[in-house]
Enzyme design. Structure first.
Site: not given
Lengths: 208, 208
Positions: A128, A165
């Site tokens: 990600s 993230k």
DNA sequence: TGACATAGTGCTCATTTGTTCACTATATTG
DNA sequence: CAATATAGTGAACAAATGAGCACTATGTCA
């Protein structure tokens, strides 16, 4: 630049290195002789003397078991390094650095960490964050902290799931933003079970 | 749980650990005796035997210099660090590791390097490899080699210019391929002044 | 107060380990 | 072809190092 060493010398050097790594102490001449089926310690000593002269080894005279390798003109030794625990998984409810979570340690130059000495390593799972130069399999160094600054890359828990993230706050909302077009940002609702574990302060990748 | 050790035993254990860290090999009984002003190696042996029995040390019988520490029920896996020279620039004509090119050193866990001990660090300039997770400002570790394998990320010289790209051979032609859509692959013509410096074996990034 | 644990000594001896010599064999180089 | 380098042997010996005995001193505990 160092003199070239012969093939036999290279074999002996590699054996010494492996022996130290495996045993925690170096071999004797007789152990080296045994490994290479040599009958005479003098043959071994000739090779050792050549390696010392060429700058690949250190050795104390008239002492047993004092061979030590020299790398980049320095004996292999600890500089100002810090050993970081590497954590296998981050889970809800239990201390991250609980003994059973620690898979190993990783030594790194102290200067690399700056002031962040109480930190831990974590293997990256997932892709990600590839646009931020963090690939699957990388080792990231996490500085534990419970709050983040806009734009930092963090490791957080959403319920029982750990995620890494970018932390973004806009219009009083928290977004966990991936750096990969394949994924969407996660919006953190107010009543959600969400906590920040820490921020990423370093990345390591090996191509071996 | 391990038995408790006495204050004296703890002192001796710490000395052994420091000695190994500093020298790369453990002390003899006589060296321990000297350190603590003991006249008799038997006194040292009594302490060593107790530490072995309590699980804090390993020792080989009838061998010199084989003390090794036990941590978490495992001998301390000797994880020495290696200091890598960090090179400021790679230029044509002069040895890369010439003293004047070395800006500093960087210590890293030896296990990270595998067999690649004779290597150097290089700061990344430019963004041509960002899709491979290598960003401007990263430190890459270069293993010197003059030839490359298809697909490896290499540092090479084209004339006087150093570049880092992926090495690709197709139809008997050499391409240096960036990992950023902004740039085009470089085709190496046969008569071009081109040489490979080494391949990338690791990447480090700090967010400090 | 005696038993026990901890810490050490003085000394001798066994074994391990390093050093060295005079030699041989093979490959390389000028 | 001779000189040199590399790689090794067999053997002896010197020095380093570990092993262990019988002893003393001090502190702790029941």
């Amino acid at each position: 630049m160092k003199e070239e060493i012969t093939d036999r010398q290279k074999e002996i050097l590699n054996f010494i290195q492996d022996y130290v790594d495996f045993n925690g102490f170096p071999p004797t001449y007789r152990e080296i002789a045994k490994q290479f089926n040599l009958a005479s310690t003098f043959g071994v000593k000739r090779h050792i003397d050549a390696l010392v002269k060429k700058g690949f080894l250190n050795n104390a005279n008239n002492s047993s078991r004092t061979l030590s390798l020299v790398v980049n003109n320095n004996p292999i030794q600890k500089g100002p390094v810090v050993e970081i625990p590497v954590v296998g998984r981050v889970a809800a409810g239990q201390p991250i650095l609980a003994q059973e979570n620690i898979e190993g340690t990783f030594s790194i130059d102290k200067s690399f960490l700056g002031n962040h000495l109480q930190c831990f390593g974590l293997k990256v799972r997932g892709d990600s964050m590839i646009n931020a130069g963090i690939l699957e399999g990388d080792l990231v160094i996490i500085q534990p902290q419970k709050e983040a600054v806009n734009g930092e890359i963090i490791v957080a828990l959403i319920g029982d799931d750990a995620t890494m993230k970018k932390y973004v706050v806009e219009e009083n909302k928290i977004f966990l933003v991936p750096e990969n077009e394949k994924y969407k940002a996660i919006v953190i609702e107010n009543d959600e079970d969400f906590s920040i574990i820490g921020k990423v302060i370093g990345v390591f990748r090996s191509y071996n």
